[in-house]
Design a protein around this motif. Structure first.
Motif, PDB file in Angstrom:
ATOM      1  N   LEU A   4      30.321  77.498  21.551  1.00 47.25           N
ATOM      2  CA  LEU A   4      29.140  77.755  22.385  1.00 47.25           C
ATOM      3  C   LEU A   4      28.722  79.215  22.281  1.00 47.25           C
ATOM      4  O   LEU A   4      27.539  79.533  22.148  1.00 47.25           O
ATOM      5  CB  LEU A   4      29.429  77.379  23.837  1.00 47.25           C
ATOM      6  CG  LEU A   4      29.884  75.935  24.073  1.00 47.25           C
ATOM      7  CD1 LEU A   4      30.227  75.714  25.534  1.00 47.25           C
ATOM      8  CD2 LEU A   4      28.853  74.939  23.606  1.00 47.25           C
ATOM      9  N   GLN A   5      29.693  80.121  22.323  1.00 44.37           N
ATOM     10  CA  GLN A   5      29.388  81.543  22.210  1.00 44.37           C
ATOM     11  C   GLN A   5      28.851  81.890  20.826  1.00 44.37           C
ATOM     12  O   GLN A   5      27.953  82.721  20.700  1.00 44.37           O
ATOM     13  CB  GLN A   5      30.621  82.374  22.551  1.00 44.37           C
ATOM     14  CG  GLN A   5      30.998  82.248  24.017  1.00 44.37           C
ATOM     15  CD  GLN A   5      32.345  82.867  24.346  1.00 44.37           C
ATOM     16  OE1 GLN A   5      33.254  82.868  23.524  1.00 44.37           O
ATOM     17  NE2 GLN A   5      32.462  83.375  25.561  1.00 44.37           N
ATOM     18  N   TRP A   9      25.072  80.763  23.315  1.00 42.38           N
ATOM     19  CA  TRP A   9      24.899  80.199  24.642  1.00 42.38           C
ATOM     20  C   TRP A   9      25.202  81.292  25.657  1.00 42.38           C
ATOM     21  O   TRP A   9      26.040  82.160  25.421  1.00 42.38           O
ATOM     22  CB  TRP A   9      25.854  79.033  24.835  1.00 42.38           C
ATOM     23  CG  TRP A   9      25.410  77.762  24.172  1.00 42.38           C
ATOM     24  CD1 TRP A   9      24.899  77.623  22.919  1.00 42.38           C
ATOM     25  CD2 TRP A   9      25.453  76.453  24.728  1.00 42.38           C
ATOM     26  NE1 TRP A   9      24.630  76.312  22.658  1.00 42.38           N
ATOM     27  CE2 TRP A   9      24.961  75.577  23.742  1.00 42.38           C
ATOM     28  CE3 TRP A   9      25.873  75.948  25.947  1.00 42.38           C
ATOM     29  CZ2 TRP A   9      24.865  74.204  23.962  1.00 42.38           C
ATOM     30  CZ3 TRP A   9      25.785  74.588  26.156  1.00 42.38           C
ATOM     31  CH2 TRP A   9      25.273  73.726  25.183  1.00 42.38           C
ATOM     32  N   ASP A  10      24.529  81.264  26.800  1.00 42.39           N
ATOM     33  CA  ASP A  10      24.831  82.189  27.895  1.00 42.39           C
ATOM     34  C   ASP A  10      26.116  81.706  28.551  1.00 42.39           C
ATOM     35  O   ASP A  10      26.199  80.558  28.995  1.00 42.39           O
ATOM     36  CB  ASP A  10      23.695  82.195  28.931  1.00 42.39           C
ATOM     37  CG  ASP A  10      22.405  82.758  28.353  1.00 42.39           C
ATOM     38  OD1 ASP A  10      22.499  83.694  27.535  1.00 42.39           O
ATOM     39  OD2 ASP A  10      21.332  82.265  28.717  1.00 42.39           O
ATOM     40  N   THR A  11      27.133  82.561  28.593  1.00 44.98           N
ATOM     41  CA  THR A  11      28.424  82.166  29.161  1.00 44.98           C
ATOM     42  C   THR A  11      28.853  83.136  30.251  1.00 44.98           C
ATOM     43  O   THR A  11      28.561  84.327  30.182  1.00 44.98           O
ATOM     44  CB  THR A  11      29.523  82.111  28.080  1.00 44.98           C
ATOM     45  OG1 THR A  11      29.644  83.396  27.465  1.00 44.98           O
ATOM     46  CG2 THR A  11      29.204  81.068  27.020  1.00 44.98           C
ATOM     47  N   PRO A  23      20.741  78.243  24.753  1.00 46.80           N
ATOM     48  CA  PRO A  23      19.681  79.253  24.738  1.00 46.80           C
ATOM     49  C   PRO A  23      18.341  78.746  25.278  1.00 46.80           C
ATOM     50  O   PRO A  23      17.601  79.501  25.908  1.00 46.80           O
ATOM     51  CB  PRO A  23      19.568  79.632  23.259  1.00 46.80           C
ATOM     52  CG  PRO A  23      20.922  79.346  22.700  1.00 46.80           C
ATOM     53  CD  PRO A  23      21.403  78.127  23.448  1.00 46.80           C
ATOM     54  N   ASP A  24      18.024  77.462  25.070  1.00 44.95           N
ATOM     55  CA  ASP A  24      16.758  76.933  25.593  1.00 44.95           C
ATOM     56  C   ASP A  24      16.887  76.409  27.019  1.00 44.95           C
ATOM     57  O   ASP A  24      15.922  75.949  27.619  1.00 44.95           O
ATOM     58  CB  ASP A  24      16.187  75.855  24.673  1.00 44.95           C
ATOM     59  CG  ASP A  24      17.044  74.598  24.611  1.00 44.95           C
ATOM     60  OD1 ASP A  24      18.085  74.519  25.306  1.00 44.95           O
ATOM     61  OD2 ASP A  24      16.672  73.681  23.853  1.00 44.95           O
ATOM     62  N   GLY A  25      18.100  76.455  27.581  1.00 41.90           N
ATOM     63  CA  GLY A  25      18.313  76.067  28.969  1.00 41.90           C
ATOM     64  C   GLY A  25      18.386  74.571  29.228  1.00 41.90           C
ATOM     65  O   GLY A  25      18.457  74.151  30.376  1.00 41.90           O
ATOM     66  N   THR A  26      18.405  73.746  28.179  1.00 43.62           N
ATOM     67  CA  THR A  26      18.382  72.304  28.394  1.00 43.62           C
ATOM     68  C   THR A  26      19.758  71.655  28.438  1.00 43.62           C
ATOM     69  O   THR A  26      19.894  70.530  28.916  1.00 43.62           O
ATOM     70  CB  THR A  26      17.556  71.591  27.308  1.00 43.62           C
ATOM     71  OG1 THR A  26      18.149  71.868  26.034  1.00 43.62           O
ATOM     72  CG2 THR A  26      16.113  72.045  27.323  1.00 43.62           C
ATOM     73  N   ALA A  27      20.804  72.334  27.924  1.00 43.51           N
ATOM     74  CA  ALA A  27      22.149  71.758  27.913  1.00 43.51           C
ATOM     75  C   ALA A  27      23.119  72.724  28.578  1.00 43.51           C
ATOM     76  O   ALA A  27      22.893  73.936  28.600  1.00 43.51           O
ATOM     77  CB  ALA A  27      22.597  71.468  26.477  1.00 43.51           C
TER      78      ALA A  27
END
Length: 103
Positions: A4-5, A9-11, A23-27
């Motif tokens: 994910l990183q 992805w924001d973690t 990154p697109d906020g959907t998952a």
């Protein structure tokens, strides 16, 4: 988690908790541990209508399964779906291709 990183992805990590959002906020994917041996992974994705799907992994789920899932979840590779089984979303691009079954 690493996959994910690697896909940006924001973690965030707190005591006993891990959160990641695409990154697109959907998952998203979350890890929470109340007590030793009582861990839980949650994951899901949404669309304009709300939650598209969710998945849960308990403490008895083998870690290589959770890692394989997170790798597939974070992948930027297109997902093959049967015709007509693509969720409605302005964020999804559809490309139709012909394929032959394996011989």
């Amino acid at each position: 988690m690493g996959p994910l990183q690697e896909q940006h992805w924001d973690t965030t990590r707190d005591a006993g908790q891990f959160n990641a959002r695409s990154p697109d906020g959907t998952a998203w994917m979350q890890y929470h541990e109340d007590l030793p041996g009582q861990a839980m992974w949650w994951s899901g994705a949404g669309d304009q209508q709300g939650d598209g799907w969710t998945a849960t992994f308990t403490a008895s789920t083998l870690m290589y399964v959770v890692q394989a899932f997170s790798t597939a979840l974070a992948s930027s590779e297109p997902v093959m779906r049967p015709r007509g089984h693509v969720p409605h979303s302005s964020k999804i691009r559809i490309t139709s291709v012909s394929s032959s079954p394996p011989v």
